[in-house]
Design a protein around this motif. Structure first.
Motif, short mmCIF file in Angstrom:
data_model
loop_
_atom_site.label_atom_id
_atom_site.label_comp_id
_atom_site.label_asym_id
_atom_site.label_seq_id
_atom_site.Cartn_x
_atom_site.Cartn_y
_atom_site.Cartn_z
N ASP A 71 -15.56 -0.11 -31.70
CA ASP A 71 -14.64 0.90 -32.23
C ASP A 71 -14.85 2.20 -31.48
O ASP A 71 -15.96 2.51 -31.02
CB ASP A 71 -14.90 1.11 -33.73
CG ASP A 71 -13.76 1.88 -34.40
OD1 ASP A 71 -12.68 1.98 -33.79
OD2 ASP A 71 -13.96 2.36 -35.53
N LEU A 72 -13.78 2.96 -31.35
CA LEU A 72 -13.83 4.28 -30.71
C LEU A 72 -13.46 5.32 -31.76
O LEU A 72 -12.32 5.34 -32.24
CB LEU A 72 -12.87 4.34 -29.52
CG LEU A 72 -13.08 5.52 -28.56
CD1 LEU A 72 -14.42 5.37 -27.83
CD2 LEU A 72 -11.94 5.60 -27.55
N GLN A 73 -14.42 6.14 -32.12
CA GLN A 73 -14.20 7.17 -33.13
C GLN A 73 -14.01 8.53 -32.45
O GLN A 73 -14.77 8.89 -31.56
CB GLN A 73 -15.37 7.24 -34.11
CG GLN A 73 -15.59 5.96 -34.89
CD GLN A 73 -16.76 6.05 -35.84
OE1 GLN A 73 -17.43 7.08 -35.94
NE2 GLN A 73 -17.04 4.97 -36.56
N ILE A 74 -13.00 9.26 -32.90
CA ILE A 74 -12.72 10.60 -32.37
C ILE A 74 -12.67 11.57 -33.54
O ILE A 74 -12.04 11.28 -34.57
CB ILE A 74 -11.38 10.62 -31.60
CG1 ILE A 74 -11.43 9.65 -30.42
CG2 ILE A 74 -11.05 12.02 -31.11
CD1 ILE A 74 -10.11 9.53 -29.66
N SER A 75 -13.33 12.71 -33.40
CA SER A 75 -13.36 13.66 -34.51
C SER A 75 -13.67 15.06 -34.00
O SER A 75 -14.01 15.27 -32.83
CB SER A 75 -14.41 13.25 -35.55
OG SER A 75 -15.71 13.29 -34.98
N VAL A 76 -13.56 16.03 -34.90
CA VAL A 76 -13.96 17.41 -34.63
C VAL A 76 -15.10 17.74 -35.58
O VAL A 76 -14.95 17.66 -36.81
CB VAL A 76 -12.79 18.39 -34.85
CG1 VAL A 76 -13.27 19.83 -34.65
CG2 VAL A 76 -11.64 18.08 -33.90
N GLU A 77 -16.25 18.08 -35.02
CA GLU A 77 -17.41 18.45 -35.84
C GLU A 77 -17.46 19.97 -36.00
O GLU A 77 -17.26 20.71 -35.04
CB GLU A 77 -18.70 17.94 -35.20
CG GLU A 77 -18.83 16.43 -35.23
CD GLU A 77 -20.18 15.94 -34.74
OE1 GLU A 77 -20.47 14.75 -34.93
OE2 GLU A 77 -20.93 16.74 -34.15
N VAL A 78 -17.75 20.39 -37.22
CA VAL A 78 -17.82 21.82 -37.53
C VAL A 78 -19.29 22.22 -37.70
O VAL A 78 -20.04 21.57 -38.43
CB VAL A 78 -17.05 22.14 -38.83
CG1 VAL A 78 -17.07 23.64 -39.11
CG2 VAL A 78 -15.61 21.63 -38.74
N PHE A 79 -19.68 23.30 -37.01
CA PHE A 79 -21.03 23.82 -37.11
C PHE A 79 -20.97 25.29 -37.54
O PHE A 79 -20.07 26.02 -37.12
CB PHE A 79 -21.76 23.74 -35.76
CG PHE A 79 -22.11 22.34 -35.32
CD1 PHE A 79 -23.40 21.86 -35.47
CD2 PHE A 79 -21.15 21.52 -34.76
CE1 PHE A 79 -23.73 20.57 -35.06
CE2 PHE A 79 -21.47 20.23 -34.35
CZ PHE A 79 -22.76 19.76 -34.50
N GLU A 80 -21.92 25.69 -38.37
CA GLU A 80 -22.07 27.10 -38.74
C GLU A 80 -23.47 27.55 -38.33
O GLU A 80 -24.46 27.00 -38.82
CB GLU A 80 -21.85 27.30 -40.23
CG GLU A 80 -20.39 27.11 -40.65
CD GLU A 80 -20.15 27.42 -42.12
OE1 GLU A 80 -21.15 27.55 -42.87
OE2 GLU A 80 -18.98 27.54 -42.52
N LYS A 81 -23.53 28.49 -37.39
CA LYS A 81 -24.79 28.99 -36.84
C LYS A 81 -25.66 27.83 -36.34
O LYS A 81 -26.88 27.80 -36.55
CB LYS A 81 -25.54 29.83 -37.87
CG LYS A 81 -24.79 31.11 -38.25
CD LYS A 81 -25.57 31.95 -39.23
CE LYS A 81 -24.81 33.24 -39.56
NZ LYS A 81 -25.54 34.08 -40.54
N GLY A 82 -25.03 26.88 -35.68
CA GLY A 82 -25.74 25.76 -35.07
C GLY A 82 -26.06 24.61 -35.99
O GLY A 82 -26.59 23.60 -35.54
#
Length: 204
Positions: A71-82
């Protein structure tokens, strides 16, 4: 005694068949290969994008073949201060397993206020995924994290692009040679990282 010999022969046959099936599965898995490389837009394409309201966007070419178990998963990860906060726009279980110069992309709209929050845009093999994200960032940077062709390794994420935001007066851009998690995102109050992951298909 004769029955015992037959039983042993049966067990050996089962073990041989199981071993052959395992070898065949490993062989099939080893044939899977996925590469990603930046797509450089022409002057005309860049002009068209500039008229769309998308402030920053990066395109990438996807090539390769996956097995039915992949499977190929695509996403946007959100980080706050690393620190990782959440995952947005996640897509998976794409029925397509053969990719030839398929374009994927990550973009951010120009807008960022109470009336028009940031719009995250994820171009995926099957279409487009978007979401709005309200925040109070006043400065930002946008970086491509992959400068040349990268071959994906199973279960190892590749980060293709990054948007960093801050309410302070200065913010440095980040970089990465082969799509690793970029150093420096801990200095940003808010970060969006466009991620691709080759992994096993989730079983229902």
């Amino acid at each position: 005694m004769q029955g015992f010999k037959r039983y042993c022969s049966f067990v050996i046959l089962i073990l041989l068949l199981t071993g052959c099936a395992g070898v065949e599965k490993d062989k099939t898995s080893s044939n899977a290969k996925i590469t990603i490389e930046p797509y450089n837009m022409s002057e005309k394409e860049s002009l068209l994008i500039s008229k769309s309201g998308v402030g920053n966007i990066e395109f990438f070419k996807l090539n390769g073949t996956l097995t039915e178990e992949d499977d190929l998963q695509i996403s946007v990860e959100v980080f706050e201060k690393g620190k990782f906060k959440e995952e947005l726009l996640k897509t998976w279980d794409d029925p397509e397993k053969n990719y030839k110069d398929i374009l994927i992309s990550f973009g951010i709209s120009d807008f960022n206020d109470e009336v028009r929050p940031l719009k995250l845009i994820s171009g995926i093999p099957s279409g487009l995924a978007t979401t709005n994200y309200s925040n109070n960032m006043t400065s930002s940077s946008f970086s491509n994290l992959v400068g040349e062709k990268v071959t994906l390794k199973k279960n190892k994420p590749v980060y293709l692009a990054a948007w960093l935001g801050t309410t302070k007066n200065e913010l440095r851009s980040v970089g990465s040679e082969n799509g690793e998690l970029p150093a420096g995102i801990e200095e940003a109050e808010l970060s969006f990282l466009y991620r691709v992951l080759w992994t096993d298909k989730e079983k229902n």
